[in-house]
Design an enzyme around this catalytic site. Structure first.
Site, mmCIF file in Angstrom:
data_model
loop_
_atom_site.group_PDB
_atom_site.id
_atom_site.type_symbol
_atom_site.label_atom_id
_atom_site.label_comp_id
_atom_site.label_asym_id
_atom_site.label_seq_id
_atom_site.Cartn_x
_atom_site.Cartn_y
_atom_site.Cartn_z
ATOM 1 N N LYS C 78 0.656 -1.002 -0.096
ATOM 2 C CA LYS C 78 -0.067 -0.040 0.026
ATOM 3 C C LYS C 78 0.850 1.232 -0.016
ATOM 4 C CE LYS C 78 -3.958 1.949 2.724
ATOM 5 N NZ LYS C 78 -4.785 1.981 3.795
ATOM 6 N N SER C 158 -9.671 2.513 3.101
ATOM 7 C CA SER C 158 -8.915 3.379 2.119
ATOM 8 C C SER C 158 -7.880 2.042 1.414
ATOM 9 C CB SER C 158 -7.938 3.825 3.011
ATOM 10 O OG SER C 158 -7.161 3.374 3.920
ATOM 11 N N SER C 182 -10.101 0.434 7.393
ATOM 12 C CA SER C 182 -9.518 0.382 6.162
ATOM 13 C C SER C 182 -8.831 -1.049 5.732
ATOM 14 C CB SER C 182 -8.488 1.628 6.010
ATOM 15 O OG SER C 182 -9.070 2.834 6.151
#
Lengths: 527, 95, 492
Positions: C78, C158, C182
Site C-alpha cells: 500500500k 482506504s 480500512s
C-alpha cells in the site's frame, strides 16, 4: 440506526472558554498579592513610584549526547543539517522515542530547585507553523509537567536573600534555526537544533528588579552547572530567557504584563526589564492602557518592540502526543538520583562559612561557580592531606587569582596557575621561606612562566632572610647612615616604618620584615 | 455547535490551508454536517471517566543517551524543493 | 499446471520450496496479470525490475534449500508504507514524487523474510476514505461486478488497491493499514481476508501517519492461512516506535485449523442497527451457526456504547490527523507552490496538494482541538473511547473469546454513487469496524458469502488484545464452512 443529520439534534451546547489556552496566562500569582513592597526597588515615574513585577521562563538546553526524541547529536556547531535524523526532519512516518538521560537531567534539576517531582507526566503537542518547526508541532508538556513547585534562594550583593518561587519545570523540544540575512527574499533553515532537549523553568512572579532578575538567572545557571544538567552557555544559546514584565503603583492590582522573548545574556535581561518597565510607566502616566503582547528586546536601540501580529493570537491546540505514552517512574528512581547529586551551591556555601569560617560574601563568590569552589578546596586541601589556612587561601583566590583572571578576561578553567601551584606558594609563606610581598612576585612568575614555586624560589634566591645576624648587619648600616632620623625615631615611633623600608630595600626585599621590625625597634630604643 | 463563515476562515488560517471565497459556504455546510453528527456525544455520561491516554497499557520505553543518528545532511535535504549548501530555503517569514 | 496467480500464498510457498516453480515464473506471471489489469487502477506504481531482481535473488537462495518464510513470494505494498528508493505518496498530490531514503519497519520485515515487491498499491488519500475514490491517482475499480451489470464498483477503502489486487490475483498478498476499518471493510467488499491486529502489534515506523492512536498495519490475503503467514512476518516490537509492544510474535499459522470447541462467541445486540439489510442479518446468523456447529457457544452480549464509536472516531481521528499532516508544508519534501512569504507558500501548497476529504478532516480536526472546544470535543471523545474499551473488557472478562459482527452495513456500491454533498454518508460505512480501532483490539474480516447480486459480504470477528490466534482459528472455521470466493476475470 445511527442518527442521520437531516434534522440535526440540538442539545444545549457547552459554552467555549473565554480565554485562549495559553498556560502562562493561568500561572498562579504566588505571593505577588501579599508580598511587602520593596521600597528601595521602586522606579520613579513622573507622577510617583511604581513597583516592577517580573516573572521569567528560562529555557535551558539539557546536557546530553543525543536529542530528546531522536538519536542525532545535540552538540553545538555542526555543518548545516548534519545533526539531523529523519525524525528531526519530520519525514513521513517518523516517530519519537524518549532519551532517558534527558528525563534524569530534568529530575536532577528539579531536585536542585527543591521542587516536587511528578512521578507521572504527559507530553503534549503544541501545534503551530514555522519553518524551523518541521513537524508543525513542538513536543512539550502542558498540563502535567515532570517537575512541580520549588524555590531558588538568590543572594543579592547587598546581603539580602531573595526567595524566588519556581512554578514548574518541563521538558520540550528546541526548534531549528532560520537565518534571514543571507538572501533578499529567502530564509535559510538549519534543523541541527531541532529536537534538542530543553528544560523550561517557569518562575513565579516574585522578582522585583532588574538586578534580582539577573541574580536569579545567574543562580539558576550556577545550580545547573553544579548538577551538570545544563552548561549555561548563553553565547551558544544553551540558556535563554523570556521575561514577563508588568508595573503597578504599590498597593494596586497587578498590571498587564508583556513578554519579552528570547533574551540571551544577563546584561540584556537587566536592560530589557529597565527599558520595558519605563515604557509601561510612561504609557500609564500618559493615561494609556498596556496591551498584553509579546515583544523583542533590541539591544542596539535600547528598546523593546512588539513582535506578534495582533490579529493572529496563537491557538496551540495542545493535546497529548499519541505517539508517546505518559512518562512514569517510581519514587525509588527519584531517590537514587537524589542520592547521587553533587553538593549544591547553597549547601557548599554554608559549609564554607561553617567549616572554613569564611564570610557570607566570600563564600558566595567562591561557590558562584563549581569550578572556583573546587579550585579553592584544592588549595585548602593539599595533595598530601594537609589542610592549609582557608582564610588565607580564600584571600589569595579571591584577590590575587580572580583579580588577575578578570584582568585578562579568563575563567578559572583557563588559569595558568593550578591549585597545586598556588598551594605551594602559600606553603612557602606559611613556613617563613618567603614574605607575603615576595610571594606576590613569585605568583607573577608562576603565572607568566609556570613551574614549581619551591624550585623557582631556590633558583632565584628569593628566600627571605631570617638570620638575625645578617639582618642585624643591614639594620646597623641603615641606622649608621641616618643618625638624625634615628634620633627622631625615639620621639616618633612611627618612623620605624621608614627604616623597615630602607632595610628591605637594602636586602633586596629578602629580609624577613617581622624580624627587621623587631630588631630596629630594639636598636632604636622603641617599644 | 456550528461554525460561521468567519470561523471557517479562522480555522483555515490555523491549518494553513488557503480557502477561496467561493469555497467557504460549501465548506461551512460540510463542517456543520459533521459537527451535527458528533453532537450526540454530549448525551454520554462521562463523569469520572479518564480520557484514553495509552491504547495498549504499558510503561513507556526509553532510549539510552547515545548518538545513533544524523550525519546524513545530503539525505535529509534530498527531497526538498529548494536548498543551498544543505540548508532548506524558504520564502521569508513576515514578522 | 495451476495458473500461478490462482495459487494461495501457502500453496505458492510450498511449490517454491519444492522447486516445482521458480520465483521468476511466479513473479513474471503476476507482472503480466498486473499489466492486463491496469484498468482496475489497483497499482499506482509497478516495480517490475526490482521484482525480477528480488525474484532472482530468491531463486538462488531456494536452490540452496535456504530462504525465509516468504522467500520468493510476490506481494503488493500500500502506498502509505515508505519503501526505500521507491516513490511513496500516500496517494496524495502533496507528496508528488517523494522518494524515501528509508524503508518502513513492516515492509522491511517482508523483505527480510524474502518476499518480492511487485509495486505500490492505490489507496484513499492519506488513508482517509472508505471507497478509494479520493486518491490522486483516481479510483480503484473493484474486480467484482454485480450479476449482469457492468457498472464499476468500489473495492472499499482506504486500502482499496490492496484489496482489489489480492482479489484479482495481482499479488499473493498485500499490506494495508486500518484506522477505522480500512483493511476490514475493503476485505469484506472484495471477498478477501483482512486483519487489523491489536494496536501496537505491528510497528508504525515508516508508515505515513494518519491517526496515531488508531493506525495499524495488517495483511490482505485470499485465505485465512495466508493472512496468518503474512501477519507473522509483519508483526514484532520496534524500538523506533514507542507505541509498539514488546511481546513475542506467535506462529499464527499454527492457530489455523485449531479447534474452536468450547469458545464463547459474543453476538452484540447493539450491532443490530435499524435498516440493516436482511441479507447481512442472515449472514450474521449463518456465521453464528457455523461456529456453533464447530462446537463454539453463542451468547448474546451488550456493548452499550457502540453507537458512539463512530462520532467519537470522527473527532479523534481528524484531530490527530490535523496535527500529523502539518508537516506537509512544502519545505522539506513534496510539492511546493510558491508564495511571496512563507505563510502564503504554506497555504497555497496545502490547498493545492491536499484533496477535499483530507482538507475537510484537517479542518474538523483543527476545530475540535481549538481553544474552547478541546474539552467538549476531543477530551470527551477520548473519554467515550475509554467507555467503549470497557464494554469489550467486560465481555472478555465474562469469558467471551471473540465477538462476531457483520463487517459492513452493505455490499460494495458503485463508483461515484456516494460522493454526494453529505460527508457523513460515506462515514457510515465504517460503523461496524471503528469500534475495534477505538478499543485497540484485533479484528478480522472473513468472506461469508455473496449477496443476491453476487457481491461478497464479510463477517467480522473481534478478539482479545494480542489474541490474533483465536481470530485465525475462528476465521478458518468460517472459511471452511463458507468457502472461498473469487471474481470473474472480466478485465483481462
Amino acid at each position: 440506526m445511527v442518527e442521520r443529520f437531516g434534522a440535526p439534534p440540538s442539545p444545549a451546547p457547552l459554552p467555549p472558554r473565554a480565554e485562549p489556552t495559553d498556560l502562562s496566562r493561568d500561572a498562579p500569582l504566588g505571593k505577588t498579592m501579599t508580598a511587602p513592597v520593596k521600597t528601595d526597588k521602586l522606579i520613579e515615574g513622573a507622577t510617583g513610584a511604581f513597583e516592577v513585577i517580573v516573572g521569567m521562563e528560562v529555557h535551558a538546553q539539557v546536557t546530553s549526547q543525543a536529542k530528546l526524541f531522536s538519536g542525532a547529536s545535540a552538540a553545538f556547531g555542526a555543518a548545516p543539517n548534519a545533526h539531523v535524523s529523519l525524525v528531526d526532519a519530520a519525514m513521513p512516518g517518523m516517530l519519537p522515542v524518549i532519551n532517558e538521560e534527558c528525563v534524569r537531567q530534568a529530575i536532577r534539576t528539579g531536585l536542585g530547585l527543591k521542587a516536587a517531582i511528578n512521578l507521572r507526566s504527559v507530553f503534549d503537542r503544541k501545534n503551530y507553523f514555522y519553518p524551523d518547526l518541521p513537524q508543525g508541532y513542538q513536543i512539550s508538556q502542558y498540563k502535567s509537567p515532570i517537575v512541580g513547585e520549588g524555590e531558588v534562594l538568590v543572594d543579592m550583593p547587598d546581603g539580602e536573600t531573595v526567595k524566588v518561587g519556581i512554578e514548574r519545570l518541563h521538558l520540550e523540544q528546541d526548534a531549528g534555526k532560520s537565518v534571514h540575512d543571507q538572501h533578499p527574499s529567502m530564509s535559510f533553515v538549519d534543523l541541527n537544533r531541532s529536537g534538542v532537549a530543553l528544560m523550561e523553568i517557569v518562575s513565579k512572579p516574585d522578582i522585583r528588579s532588574a538586578e534580582e532578575a539577573k541574580a536569579f538567572v545567574a543562580k539558576l545557571r550556577t545550580i545547573m552547572r553544579y548538577l551538570g544538567t545544563c552548561d549555561g552557555n548563553m553565547e551558544e544559546g544553551s540558556l535563554r530567557a523570556d521575561v514577563n514584565v508588568s508595573v503597578r503603583r504599590p498597593g494596586e492590582p497587578l498590571g498587564t504584563r508583556c513578554e519579552i522573548k528570547n533574551v540571551n545574556s544577563l546584561r540584556f535581561i537587566g536592560q530589557a526589564i529597565e527599558v520595558e518597565a519605563r515604557r509601561q510607566i510612561g504609557l500609564i502616566e500618559d493615561g494609556e492602557t498596556i496591551e498584553q503582547e509579546t515583544r523583542l528586546f533590541d539591544p542596539g536601540k535600547g528598546e523593546t518592540r512588539s513582535m506578534r501580529n495582533k490579529e493572529e493570537a496563537h491557538d496551540y491546540r495542545y493535546f497529548p502526543d499519541p505517539d508517546l505514552l505518559p512518562l512514569e517512574f517510581d519514587q525509588a528512581y527519584v531517590d537514587a538520583l537524589a542520592a547521587d547529586l553533587p553538593e549544591l551551591p547553597d549547601a557548599r556555601k554554608a559549609r564554607f562559612m561553617g567549616n572554613y569560617g569564611l564570610s557570607a560574601y566570600d563564600a558566595g563568590v567562591l561557590t558562584g561557580e563549581k569550578e572556583s569552589a573546587d579550585f579553592f578546596e584544592d588549595v585548602v586541601r593539599a595533595a598530601d592531606g594537609r589542610t592549609r589556612d582557608p582564610k588565607i587561601a580564600a584571600n589569595w583566590v579571591l584577590n590575587e587569582l580572580f583579580g588577575r583572571l578578570n584582568k585578562e578576561g579568563r575563567g578559572i578553567a583557563a588559569s595558568p596557575v593550578s591549585a597545586g601551584q598556588l598551594g605551594a606558594v602559600l606553603d612557602l609563606i606559611a613556613d617563613g621561606t618567603i614574605s607575603g610581598k615576595i610571594a606576590k612576585d613569585l605568583f607573577e612568575i608562576v603565572w607568566t612562566e609556570g613551574g614549581d614555586p619551591k624550585a623557582i624560589v631556590e633558583a632565584r634566591g628569593m628566600k627571605q632572610v631570617t638570620d638575625t645576624g645578617a639582618i642585624a648587619a643591614a639594620v646597623d648600616e641603615v641606622i649608621a647612615k641616618n643618625p638624625d632620623k634615628a634620633a627622631q625615631a625615639k620621639e616618633k615611633p612611627a618612623m620605624v616604618g621608614w627604616f623597615v623600608g630602607q632595610v628591605m630595600k637594602a636586602s633586596g626585599g629578602k629580609a624577613n620584615p617581622q624580624a627587621v621590625n623587631a630588631l630596629l625597634k630594639s636598636k632604636l630604643g622603641i617599644e | 455547535m456550528s461554525v460561521d463563515a468567519a470561523t471557517v476562515r479562522r480555522i483555515a488560517r490555523l491549518a494553513r490551508i488557503a480557502v477561496e471565497d467561493d469555497e467557504v459556504e460549501h465548506l461551512q455546510g460540510e463542517l456543520n454536517a459533521i459537527l451535527a453528527f458528533v453532537e450526540q456525544l454530549s448525551e454520554v455520561d462521562v463523569t469520572g471517566v479518564e480520557p484514553m491516554t495509552s491504547v495498549t497499557p504499558m510503561v513507556m520505553k526509553k532510549r539510552e543517551d547515545v548518538v545513533t543518528d544524523g550525519e546524513i545532511a545530503e539525505l535529509v535535504v534530498k527531497n526538498a524543493p529548494a536548498t543551498e549548501d544543505n540548508f532548506f530555503l524558504v520564502p521569508k517569514v513576515v514578522e | 499446471m495451476t495458473d500461478p496467480i490462482s495459487l494461495t500464498l501457502a500453496e505458492a510457498r510450498d511449490l517454491l520450496r519444492s522447486r516445482a516453480m521458480s520465483s521468476k515464473e511466479l513473479t513474471e506471471a503476476h507482472l503480466s496479470a498486473m499489466a492486463a489489469a491496469r484498468g482496475l487502477n489497483a497499482y499506482v506504481l509497478e516495480t517490475p525490475d526490482k521484482a525480477l531482481a528480488m525474484a532472482a535473488a530468491s531463486d538462488q537462495k531456494l536452490a540452496k534449500g535456504e530462504g525465509g518464510p516468504l522467500e520468493g513470494l510476490p506481494l503488493g505494498i500500500k502506498d502509505m508504507f515508505a519503501t526505500e528508493g521507491v516513490r511513496t505518496t500516500a496517494c496524495s498530490a502533496i507528496l508528488e514524487n517523494f522518494v524515501p531514503v528509508y524503508e518502513s519497519t513492516v515492509s522491511s520485515h517482508l523483505w527480510r523474510d524474502g518476499a518480492v515487491m511487485l509495486g505500490k498499491l492505490n489507496n484513499d488519500e492519506f488513508a482517509m476514505g472508505s471507497s478509494n475514490e479520493t486518491s490522486r491517482f483516481g479510483p480503484v475499480v473493484s474486480p467484482w461486478r454485480r450479476k449482469g451489470d457492468t457498472a464499476k464498483l468500489v473495492p472499499g477503502g482506504s486500502s482499496g488497491g490492496s484489496a482489489a489486487a489480492v482479489a484479482a490475483g495481482l499479488c499473493l498478498g498485500a499490506t494495508g493499514t486500518d484506522t477505522g476499518g480500512s483493511i476490514r471493510q475493503p476485505a469484506a467488499f472484495t471477498g478477501t481476508v483482512g486483519i487489523k491486529p491489536t494496536y501496537g502489534r505491528c510497528s508504525r515506523w515508516g508508515i505515513v501517519a494518519f491517526a496515531s492512536s488508531l493506525d495499524q498495519a495488517g495483511p490482505f490475503a485470499r485465505t485465512v492461512r495466508d493472512s496468518a503467514i503474512l501477519l507473522r512476518a509483519m508483526a514484532g516490537h520496534d524500538p523506533k516506535d514507542t507505541t509498539s509492544v514488546d511481546l513475542p510474535v506467535p506462529d499464527y499459522e499454527a492457530a489455523v485449523g485449531r479447534s474452536v470447541k468450547g469458545m464463547k462467541i459474543g453476538i452484540p445486540k447493539e450491532y443490530r442497527v435499524d435498516g440493516m439489510s436482511d441479507e447481512i442479518e442472515a449472514l450474521w446468523h449463518q456465521g453464528a451457526e457455523w461456529l456453533k456447529a464447530a462446537g463454539a457457544e453463542i451468547v448474546e452480549v451488550s456493548l452499550p456504547h457502540t453507537k458512539y464509536a463512530l462520532p467519537a472516531y470522527y473527532i479523534v481521528a481528524p484531530a490527530e490527523a490535523s496535527s500529523n499532516l502539518a508537516r506537509y508544508d512544502g519545505v522539506r519534501y513534496g510539492v511546493r507552490v510558491p508564495g511571496h512569504d512563507v505563510t502564503e507558500m504554506y497555504e497555497k501548497t496545502r490547498a493545492a496538494g491536499f484533496g477535499r476529504e483530507v482538507r475537510r478532516r484537517i479542518m474538523i480536526g483543527t476545530y475540535v482541538l481549538s481553544a474552547g472546544y478541546y474539552d467538549a470535543y476531543y477530551r470527551r471523545a477520548q473519554q467515550v473511547r475509554t467507555l467503549i474499551k470497557r464494554d469489550f473488557e467486560a465481555c472478555f472478562e465474562a469469558g467471551v473469546s471473540a465477538i462476531l459482527t457483520p463487517a459492513t452495513p452493505s455490499a460494495a456500491f458503485g463508483i461515484g454513487e456516494k460522493v454526494s454533498g453529505d460527508p457523513v454518508e460515506m462515514y457510515l460505512n465504517d460503523i461496524f469496524t471503528v469500534t475495534v480501532n477505538m478499543a485497540g483490539l484485533p479484528g478480522i474480516a472473513v468472506p461469508g458469502g455473496l449477496d443476491a447480486k453476487g457481491l461478497p459480504l464479510g463477517l467480522q470477528l473481534v478478539g482479545r488484545p494480542f489474541d490474533e490466534e483465536t481470530l485465525f482459528s475462528l476465521g478458518e472455521t468460517i472459511e471452511q464452512a463458507a468457502g472461498r470466493f473469487a471474481p470473474e476475470r472480466w478485465w483481462a
